[in-house]
Design a protein around this motif. Structure first.
Motif, mmCIF file in Angstrom:
data_model
loop_
_atom_site.group_PDB
_atom_site.id
_atom_site.type_symbol
_atom_site.label_atom_id
_atom_site.label_comp_id
_atom_site.label_asym_id
_atom_site.label_seq_id
_atom_site.Cartn_x
_atom_site.Cartn_y
_atom_site.Cartn_z
ATOM 1 N N CYS A 198 -0.024 3.322 3.620
ATOM 2 C CA CYS A 198 0.401 2.894 4.958
ATOM 3 C C CYS A 198 1.550 1.883 4.912
ATOM 4 N N CYS B 198 -5.443 -0.213 5.884
ATOM 5 C CA CYS B 198 -5.993 1.135 6.041
ATOM 6 C C CYS B 198 -7.292 1.311 5.263
ATOM 7 N N CYS C 263 0.841 -1.208 0.000
ATOM 8 C CA CYS C 263 0.000 0.000 0.000
ATOM 9 C C CYS C 263 0.877 1.260 0.000
ATOM 10 N N CYS D 80 -6.309 -2.000 0.112
ATOM 11 C CA CYS D 80 -5.488 -2.249 1.298
ATOM 12 C C CYS D 80 -6.381 -2.707 2.450
HETATM 13 ZN ZN LIG Z 1 -2.875 0.873 3.460
#
Ligand SMILES: [Zn+2]
Lengths: 262, 156
Positions: free
Chosen positions: B121, B146, B118, B143
Motif C-alpha cells: 500500500c 494495511c 509497505c 504494515c
Molecule cells: Zn501496507
C-alpha cells in the motif's frame, strides 16, 4: 613452507574454526529457541557464520592446505585452532535428548564472540593479505545485523526482571572464564603479527574491552574485573572432550563416503 | 557472440529466490566478457554464505553455455568491489515491490535499525518484526496501515 606462509595458514584456521564450531553450536538451537521468530533468526545467523567459515576454508584450499570440505570434516580435534569458548556445549543434555540449554549463555556467548569478531574483522581490513581485506569488509556488513539482534536480546533480558537479569549476568561471567582464549594467536603469534596479517592480540583485546563494556553498560550490565588464563589453549590445538563430540556429529555423514558428490 | 548479446542473456538469469528479478537487475554482475567463444563472468555475492550462489552459477553456465558460438563459460565470485544493496537498479527495485518485497532503503539512512515502506500500500507506517527473515538477505516487517506482514531487503 616458510614462516610467512605458515603464519597465514595458522591465522586462517583460527578464523575458520572459530566460526565453524560456533555456527554448529548455534545450529543445535534449531527448534529449541524461545520462539519461532528467534528460531528463524538464529538459524539465519548461524548460516551466515557457517558461510564465513566456508570462505576461510576456501582460502586455505587455494593455498594448498587441502579441500575445504576435507579441512572442515576430516581433521582431528588437535588440528583445530578454535578458541575453547566456541566449543563449550549449550547446556547439559543433548539436542536429541533432554536439551537443558541455557538461553542466557547463548546470548552472552554469541554476542561477546561476535563483538570480538567485529574487532578482528576491522583489524583484518588493514591486513597485508588482500583476500582478507576484501572479505572482512563484506562480512562486517552482515555481522552488523547480528550485533543489532544480540543487543536487542541483551536489552530484553537485562530489563526482564531480577531473575532474567541475574541469569544473564551469570552467563556473561561464565563466558568470560574462556574469553582470554579468543585474544590468543597461538604459538605462531609473533610471525602472524610480523607478517602484517593483523594487529597484535593486546590491541584487539583493548578494542574489544571498550566495545563490550559499552554494549553491556547500556543495559546496566558489566564485564568481570579480570579474566582467568584459559583452561585449554585452543590455538595450540588443546581442546575439551566436547570438540571431539562436535566433530563426530558434524562429519558423521561425510566420513561415510568422502568421495560422494553433494 | 557480442557482449551486448551476452548481457541480454544474463538478463534471463533470475535470482533463484526471487524469480521476478534478474542477476543483472540485482547489480550482481560485475563483468561479462567474451573472447573467441570463451565467456568470463564475475559475480558479486549479495551475502557471503548465500546458499543460492551455486544455483546461480549453474543457471548462468546453462543459459549462456547454450548460446551459439560459446565454447566455455567461466563464472567467478569476487568480492572486489563489494556488492551493496545500492547496486540494485531502479527497474530491479520496482520488480521487488511487485513480488511483495520492499526494496532496501538507502544505505546512508540506517543507524541502529532501518525502515521500509509497505510494498503493497506504500504506507510508511511500518514496524520491523524480525531482522532475520526466510533468507539471510531479508527482514520481516509489518504494515500498520494495511495490516500485512511483508519482507524487505536488508540494506547492506
Ligand atoms: Zn501496507
Amino acid at each position: 613452507m616458510n614462516t610467512d606462509q605458515k603464519a597465514l595458514q595458522e591465522l586462517l584456521f583460527q578464523l575458520a574454526d572459530d566460526d565453524f564450531i560456533l555456527a554448529y553450536r548455534g545450529s543445535e538451537w534449531l527448534g529449541l529457541a524461545p520462539h519461532i521468530e528467534e528460531d528463524v533468526a538464529f538459524s539465519s545467523m548461524s548460516q551466515d557464520t557457517m558461510g564465513h567459515a566456508v570462505m576461510f576454508y576456501e582460502m586455505l584450499e587455494e593455498l594448498g592446505a587441502g579441500t575445504a570440505d576435507d579441512l572442515a570434516q576430516l581433521r582431528k580435534p588437535q588440528d583445530f585452532r578454535n578458541a575453547v569458548l566456541v566449543e563449550r556445549p549449550n547446556g547439559t543434555g543433548h539436542y536429541m535428548e533432554q536439551p537443558n540449554y541455557d538461553w542466557a549463555y547463548a546470548v552472552a556467548r554469541t554476542y561477546l564472540y561476535e563483538l570480538f569478531k567485529w574487532v578482528r574483522l576491522e583489524a583484518l581490513m588493514s591486513s597485508s593479505y588482500q583476500p582478507l581485506v576484501q572479505i572482512s569488509r563484506k562480512m562486517m556488513t552482515e555481522l552488523r545485523y547480528h550485533l543489532m539482534h544480540w543487543q536487542t536480546w541483551t536489552k530484553h533480558l537485562a530489563g526482564g526482571g531480577q531473575e532474567s537479569r541475574d541469569r544473564l549476568q551469570a552467563a556473561i561471567a561464565q563466558v568470560c572464564q574462556d574469553i582470554e582464549g579468543l585474544f590468543s594467536f597461538g604459538p605462531h603469534a609473533d610471525a602472524i603479527v610480523a607478517a602484517g596479517l593483523i594487529a597484535d592480540a593486546s590491541t584487539l583485546k583493548a578494542r574489544w574491552l571498550e566495545k563490550a563494556s559499552d554494549a553491556l553498560a547500556k543495559n546496566g550490565l558489566a564485564l568481570p574485573d579480570a579474566f582467568p588464563a584459559p583452561s585449554h589453549d585452543g590455538r595450540a590445538g588443546e581442546h575439551t572432550e566436547q570438540l571431539a563430540d562436535v566433530l563426530n556429529t558434524l562429519s558423521e555423514v561425510y566420513r561415510l563416503d568422502p568421495a560422494a558428490a553433494w | 557472440m557480442t557482449e551486448e548479446t551476452l548481457w541480454s542473456l544474463l538478463q534471463e538469469v533470475k535470482d533463484p529466490e526471487i524469480p521476478a528479478i534478474s542477476l543483472v537487475e540485482m547489480g550482481m554482475v560485475n563483468k561479462a566478457v567474451v573472447e573467441d567463444g570463451i565467456v568470463r563472468i564475475e559475480v558479486l555475492p549479495t551475502f557471503v554464505g548465500c546458499p543460492a550462489l551455486e544455483i546461480m552459477k549453474r543457471n548462468i553456465s546453462e543459459i549462456v553455455g547454450a548460446a551459439e558460438g560459446v565454447k566455455e563459460v567461466h563464472v567467478q565470485f569476487v568480492f572486489e568491489p563489494a556488492w551493496t544493496s545500492d547496486r540494485i537498479s531502479e527497474v530491479g527495485r520496482e520488480k521487488l515491490k511487485t513480488f511483495g518485497i520492499a526494496p532496501p532503503p538507502d544505505l546512508l539512512q540506517i543507524e541502529e535499525s532501518f525502515e521500509a515502506a509497505c510494498p503493497f500500500c506504500g504506507s510508511s507506517q511500518t514496524r520491523l518484526d524480525n531482522l532475520f527473515g526466510p533468507a539471510a538477505c531479508r527482514s520481516i516487517l509489518y504494515c500498520e496501515s494495511c495490516k500485512n506482514p511483508f519482507e524487505a531487503m536488508k540494506p547492506v
